[in-house]
Design a protein around this motif. Structure first.
Motif, PDB file in Angstrom:
ATOM      1  N   ILE A  31      -4.926  -0.935   1.711  1.00  0.00           N
ATOM      2  CA  ILE A  31      -5.942  -1.269   0.700  1.00  0.00           C
ATOM      3  C   ILE A  31      -6.614   0.001   0.175  1.00  0.00           C
ATOM      4  CG2 ILE A  31      -8.182  -2.421   0.403  1.00  0.00           C
ATOM      5  CD1 ILE A  31      -6.998  -4.605   2.362  1.00  0.00           C
ATOM      6  N   LYS A  32      -6.947   0.892   1.076  1.00  0.00           N
ATOM      7  CA  LYS A  32      -7.563   2.161   0.676  1.00  0.00           C
ATOM      8  C   LYS A  32      -6.634   2.962  -0.231  1.00  0.00           C
ATOM      9  CE  LYS A  32      -9.292   4.874   3.762  1.00  0.00           C
ATOM     10  NZ  LYS A  32      -9.556   5.597   5.021  1.00  0.00           N
ATOM     11  N   HIS A  36     -15.389  -4.086   0.976  1.00  0.00           N
ATOM     12  CA  HIS A  36     -16.158  -3.106   0.204  1.00  0.00           C
ATOM     13  C   HIS A  36     -15.259  -2.210  -0.647  1.00  0.00           C
ATOM     14  CE1 HIS A  36     -20.103  -4.287   1.437  1.00  0.00           C
ATOM     15  NE2 HIS A  36     -19.704  -4.323   2.699  1.00  0.00           N
ATOM     16  N   TRP A  37     -14.031  -1.950  -0.198  1.00  0.00           N
ATOM     17  CA  TRP A  37     -13.081  -1.236  -1.063  1.00  0.00           C
ATOM     18  C   TRP A  37     -12.782  -2.064  -2.305  1.00  0.00           C
ATOM     19  CZ3 TRP A  37     -11.789   3.571  -1.565  1.00  0.00           C
ATOM     20  CH2 TRP A  37     -11.909   4.446  -0.480  1.00  0.00           C
ATOM     21  N   ARG A  49      -2.393  -7.675  -1.836  1.00  0.00           N
ATOM     22  CA  ARG A  49      -2.788  -9.063  -1.578  1.00  0.00           C
ATOM     23  C   ARG A  49      -2.505  -9.449  -0.131  1.00  0.00           C
ATOM     24  NH1 ARG A  49       0.138 -13.792  -1.469  1.00  0.00           N
ATOM     25  NH2 ARG A  49       1.928 -12.626  -2.174  1.00  0.00           N
ATOM     26  N   ASN A  50      -1.300  -9.129   0.328  1.00  0.00           N
ATOM     27  CA  ASN A  50      -0.914  -9.489   1.694  1.00  0.00           C
ATOM     28  C   ASN A  50      -1.811  -8.816   2.732  1.00  0.00           C
ATOM     29  OD1 ASN A  50       1.129 -11.006   0.582  1.00  0.00           O
ATOM     30  ND2 ASN A  50       2.719  -9.500   0.974  1.00  0.00           N
ATOM     31  N   ALA A  51      -2.126  -7.549   2.523  1.00  0.00           N
ATOM     32  CA  ALA A  51      -2.969  -6.811   3.475  1.00  0.00           C
ATOM     33  C   ALA A  51      -4.373  -7.417   3.527  1.00  0.00           C
ATOM     34  CB  ALA A  51      -3.039  -5.333   3.087  1.00  0.00           C
ATOM     35  N   ARG A  83      -5.828 -11.249  -5.638  1.00  0.00           N
ATOM     36  CA  ARG A  83      -4.533 -11.845  -5.982  1.00  0.00           C
ATOM     37  C   ARG A  83      -4.104 -11.416  -7.395  1.00  0.00           C
ATOM     38  NH1 ARG A  83      -5.927 -16.869  -4.971  1.00  0.00           N
ATOM     39  NH2 ARG A  83      -5.483 -16.626  -2.776  1.00  0.00           N
ATOM     40  N   GLU A  84      -5.019 -11.531  -8.354  1.00  0.00           N
ATOM     41  CA  GLU A  84      -4.694 -11.148  -9.730  1.00  0.00           C
ATOM     42  C   GLU A  84      -4.510  -9.632  -9.852  1.00  0.00           C
ATOM     43  OE1 GLU A  84      -6.838 -11.257 -14.005  1.00  0.00           O
ATOM     44  OE2 GLU A  84      -6.609 -13.204 -12.999  1.00  0.00           O
ATOM     45  N   LEU A  85      -5.344  -8.869  -9.180  1.00  0.00           N
ATOM     46  CA  LEU A  85      -5.230  -7.416  -9.216  1.00  0.00           C
ATOM     47  C   LEU A  85      -3.886  -6.961  -8.667  1.00  0.00           C
ATOM     48  CD1 LEU A  85      -6.541  -4.676  -9.784  1.00  0.00           C
ATOM     49  CD2 LEU A  85      -7.596  -4.811  -7.504  1.00  0.00           C
ATOM     50  N   ALA A  86      -3.462  -7.565  -7.562  1.00  0.00           N
ATOM     51  CA  ALA A  86      -2.161  -7.221  -6.970  1.00  0.00           C
ATOM     52  C   ALA A  86      -1.036  -7.500  -7.965  1.00  0.00           C
ATOM     53  CB  ALA A  86      -1.946  -8.004  -5.683  1.00  0.00           C
TER      54      ALA A  86
END
Length: 131
Positions: A125-126, A38-39, A81-83, A69-72
Motif C-alpha cells: 500500500i505504501k 491513513h495512507w 485492493r487485495n492488500a 476498489r475504484e482506485l486500484a
C-alpha cells in the motif's frame, strides 16, 4: 488540516506496529491496518478526493473500501485492493476474534506468517500510494 497529518499518522502507526510485532502481534496487525487506512486518506487528500462525499456508504470504512476498489482499478493495480482488504480482514479477526478459537495474541503468536503478511500488505500500500 493539511494532508501531511495523514502521512504522519500512517508513519506513527507503522512504527507502533513494529514495536509490538513480537510482544503483541494481534495489536501489530490492527495497527498495520490503521496505518494503511491513513495512507489511503493521505492519497485521497493529495489528489483532492473527499472519500465520504464521493463514495457515500453507511460507514466510513465502507466508503474507504469503495474508494480503494475504484482506485486500484484506475491504477491497474489489483494488489492495492487485495492488500487493503486482507489487512482489514486480519484486523477484524484480531479485534473481534472472528474465526479463531483462542486469544488473538496466542493465535498470531502461533501464526507468525499472518503477521509477516500484514506488514508486507502495508508495504504494498505504501509503495503504491506513497509514490
Amino acid at each position: 488540516m493539511t494532508c501531511d497529518y495523514y502521512l504522519e499518522q500512517a508513519r506513527s502507526n507503522e512504527q507502533a506496529a513494529r514495536s509490538l510485532e513480537k510482544t503483541y502481534p494481534d495489536w501489530a496487525i490492527t495497527i498495520c491496518f490503521y496505518a494503511a487506512l491513513h495512507w489511503v486518506e493521505y492519497y485521497a487528500c493529495m489528489t483532492g478526493c473527499n472519500i465520504e462525499q464521493e463514495y457515500p456508504c453507511p460507514s466510513r470504512h465502507d466508503s474507504r473500501k469503495d474508494y480503494v476498489r475504484e482506485l486500484a482499478n484506475q491504477l491497474g493495480n489489483k494488489s492495492l485492493r487485495n492488500a487493503y482488504i486482507e489487512l482489514e480482514r486480519e484486523s477484524r479477526k484480531a479485534r473481534y476474534l472472528q474465526d479463531i478459537t483462542t486469544s488473538a495474541k496466542l493465535y498470531y503468536t502461533q501464526n507468525k506468517l499472518r503477521v509477516t503478511q500484514s506488514f508486507q500488505n502495508l508495504q504494498k500500500i505504501k509503495q503504491v500510494l506513497g509514490s
